[in-house]
Scaffold this motif. Structure first.
Motif, mmCIF file in Angstrom:
data_model
loop_
_atom_site.group_PDB
_atom_site.id
_atom_site.type_symbol
_atom_site.label_atom_id
_atom_site.label_comp_id
_atom_site.label_asym_id
_atom_site.label_seq_id
_atom_site.Cartn_x
_atom_site.Cartn_y
_atom_site.Cartn_z
ATOM 1 N N ARG A 384 -5.785 -33.074 -12.472
ATOM 2 C CA ARG A 384 -6.997 -33.117 -12.466
ATOM 3 C C ARG A 384 -7.539 -31.858 -13.293
ATOM 4 O O ARG A 384 -8.457 -31.808 -14.162
ATOM 5 N N LYS A 387 -6.481 -31.936 -16.756
ATOM 6 C CA LYS A 387 -7.311 -33.013 -17.616
ATOM 7 C C LYS A 387 -8.685 -32.345 -17.990
ATOM 8 O O LYS A 387 -9.211 -32.440 -18.947
ATOM 9 N N PHE A 445 -12.421 -36.030 -13.022
ATOM 10 C CA PHE A 445 -11.378 -36.878 -13.148
ATOM 11 C C PHE A 445 -10.878 -37.409 -11.960
ATOM 12 O O PHE A 445 -9.520 -37.944 -11.958
ATOM 13 N N CYS A 450 -13.805 -41.974 -13.193
ATOM 14 C CA CYS A 450 -13.098 -42.312 -14.576
ATOM 15 C C CYS A 450 -13.168 -43.966 -15.010
ATOM 16 O O CYS A 450 -13.108 -44.302 -16.149
ATOM 17 N N TYR A 458 -12.363 -39.740 -24.232
ATOM 18 C CA TYR A 458 -11.496 -38.509 -23.701
ATOM 19 C C TYR A 458 -10.254 -38.575 -24.497
ATOM 20 O O TYR A 458 -9.471 -39.676 -24.360
#
Length: 527
Positions: A384, A387, A445, A450, A458
């Motif tokens: 995460r 990301k 995330f 999400c 994204y």
């Protein structure tokens, strides 16, 4: 008899003249119909463009726009286009006289573009890389790209990626050793990006080429220098309009540096390919055709050579070289910026660092062993963090396509021959999808966060048929390196997010970064 001959000749002459006249008429009519068609097409194109929200509605606005953009520094480009999209809307047209650009920022429109199998031709700026990368997977289009993509997909199969993990670990540990030396006696690390880039270069070179570059040990200096020079020259050419001319560029100082470095890079990759071919004796050590049965496949290059053996018409020696050059460039340059930014933010957020270290403690315990594929899959918190890092700092901040035919979006038709762009860096800061977009928040995330987010909101690895073929490779590489650093060192960033200055070219570049204070957690790294 003579009169008959004369009369016959006259008829023949009249006939020849008639044929000539008819040919002229046909040519004239053809030209006229072409002109009428062209004019109608031009009229229709102008009509379609007139319906688009535009920054350049008049000739004066066009001149002002060109002057403004050409005088900008690389750091000013993204903030400028961000303000444009906020004021004009999620679609804006810009005329540069030579080219028509349309930028889109609506995920629905972006999906229409990137998911298409017809609009796959890259924008004109990618042609700058062709002397270096030729027309490999990054720059090719149409049938060549489709064939090449199909051939290369299996080279990133899970079982192949698993063979790369030892190389990831080896060079990640080398990075820790170098960072320990750089931070000895409480010295601050002011060039974390350089250390990370050399680590990424070593990893990508060993896994892609099957050779040890040893750049973190100060080896292969000429090759490393050529990579840096090439990146700097390409960056300069992209942002300097007059260097787009091949004639001017080739006689400039930048052009001479480019071709000098190009020779080094091409000779290096060519020699490595020949060395690997000699070691891979296909007649005595055949490599089976299925992934599960492959023998002695140690690198991406081994797989390319195998493909060239099985499909000599589809993968020549030149094709192998252009793919090696392409993946070496893409692999190390894109992953290094993401890892650099992740380390900066991990050092900036001690709570996040503690959470990552706690997760790693649960995976490794007190063991100092290397990470396995299963370990990497269990690093949910670190994933995460990666990301969120790539949301704020996508390695590829924008993608462009040249339209070979009209593109129908939700509310507008974009005419053929336009260049349409997606500014991923700006998309990732859309407040409707990411509240407080400038805040680093890895919880964005979490699965529940999400679920309702637009899948094309994204795009760190792009999307659709031209998405990044090596995204799993990159994620495993980044997890290995970042987890190794956090397991062995405490990071403290001496600055804030405002101290990070980036600029955009084909890849995102860090122009200014805060320093890091690194404290080894184990005695063997304190020596």
């Amino acid at each position: 008899m003579n009169w008959l001959n004369i009369f016959s000749g006259a008829l023949a002459s009249v006939s020849n003249i008639s044929i000539i006249i008819w040919l002229l008429l046909i040519i004239l009519l053809t030209c006229r119909f072409y002109k009428m068609y062209y004019d109608e097409r031009a009229i229709e194109r102008r009509k379609q463009i007139s319906l688009l929200p535009s920054l350049t509605k008049t000739y004066l606005e066009t001149i002002n726009f060109i002057w403004l953009v050409s005088s900008m520094s690389p750091q000013d480009t993204l903030p400028y286009f961000s303000s444009v999209l906020k004021s004009v809307g999620p679609l804006v047209y810009m005329n540069t006289i030579i080219r028509d650009y349309v930028f889109i920022n609506d995920p629905d429109d972006i999906k229409i573009l990137l998911s298409s199998t017809q609009h796959i031709t890259k924008g004109p700026e990618y042609s700058i890389l062709e002397p270096w990368l030729s027309t490999g997977l990054l720059t090719s289009t149409d049938e060549k790209w489709q064939t090449r993509r199909k051939l290369l997909t299996n080279t990133f199969h899970f079982k192949i990626l698993e063979t790369y993990i030892p190389a990831f670990n080896k060079h990640a540990n080398g990075l820790v050793q170098n960072l320990a030396k750089a931070s000895k006696n409480d010295q601050l690390v002011t060039n974390i990006d350089s250390h990370v880039t050399l680590c990424a270069l070593d990893i990508v070179c060993e896994t892609i080429m099957g050779v040890s570059l040893r750049s973190q040990e100060g080896q292969s200096i000429e090759y490393v220098k050529a990579i840096k020079t090439m990146s700097r020259v390409v960056k300069k050419r992209i942002i300097t309009g007059w260097l787009w001319s091949d004639t001017i560029f080739n006689v400039s100082t930048w052009g001479r540096q480019f071709y000098k470095s190009l020779k080094v890079l091409h000779e290096f990759s060519k020699n490595v390919i020949q060395q690997r071919k000699q070691k891979l004796n296909f007649s005595e050590n055949p490599i089976a055709g299925t992934i599960g049965e492959r023998k002695k496949v140690q690198s991406f290059l081994d797989l390319l050579i195998e493909i060239s053996k099985e499909h000599p018409n589809s993968m020549t020696d030149a094709d192998v070289q252009e793919e090696v050059d392409t993946f070496l460039f893409e692999g190390h340059d894109t992953s290094s910026i993401a890892m650099t930014m992740a380390l900066i933010h991990i050092g900036m957020n001690q709570n996040i660092q503690d959470n990552i270290r706690e997760e790693l403690q649960g995976i490794f315990g007190d063991s100092d062993r290397d990470a396995t594929m299963e370990d990497l899959k269990s690093m949910f918190i670190l994933e995460r963090v990666i990301k969120e890092t790539m949301r704020l700092y996508p390695s590829v901040p924008s993608v462009t396509r040249t339209l070979n035919q009209p593109l129908q979006l939700k509310n507008h038709t974009i005419p053929a021959h336009s260049i349409i762009g997606v500014l991923i860096y700006i998309l990732h800061r859309d407040e409707s999808m990411y509240p407080n977009p400038e805040v680093f928040d890895a919880d964005r995330f979490l699965p529940e966060q999400c679920n309702d987010r637009h899948p094309y909101g994204y795009l760190p690895f792009s999307a659709g048929p031209r998405n990044c073929i090596g995204q799993k490779f990159a994620m495993y590489l980044m997890k290995t390196v970042l987890s190794t650093v956090v397991r062995h060192m405490k990071l403290e960033t001496l600055g804030t997010q405002k101290d990070i200055v980036v600029s955009t070219q084909l890849v995102l570049k860090a122009d200014s970064l805060p320093s890091l204070k690194l404290t080894p957690l184990f005695e063997n790294h304190k020596k």
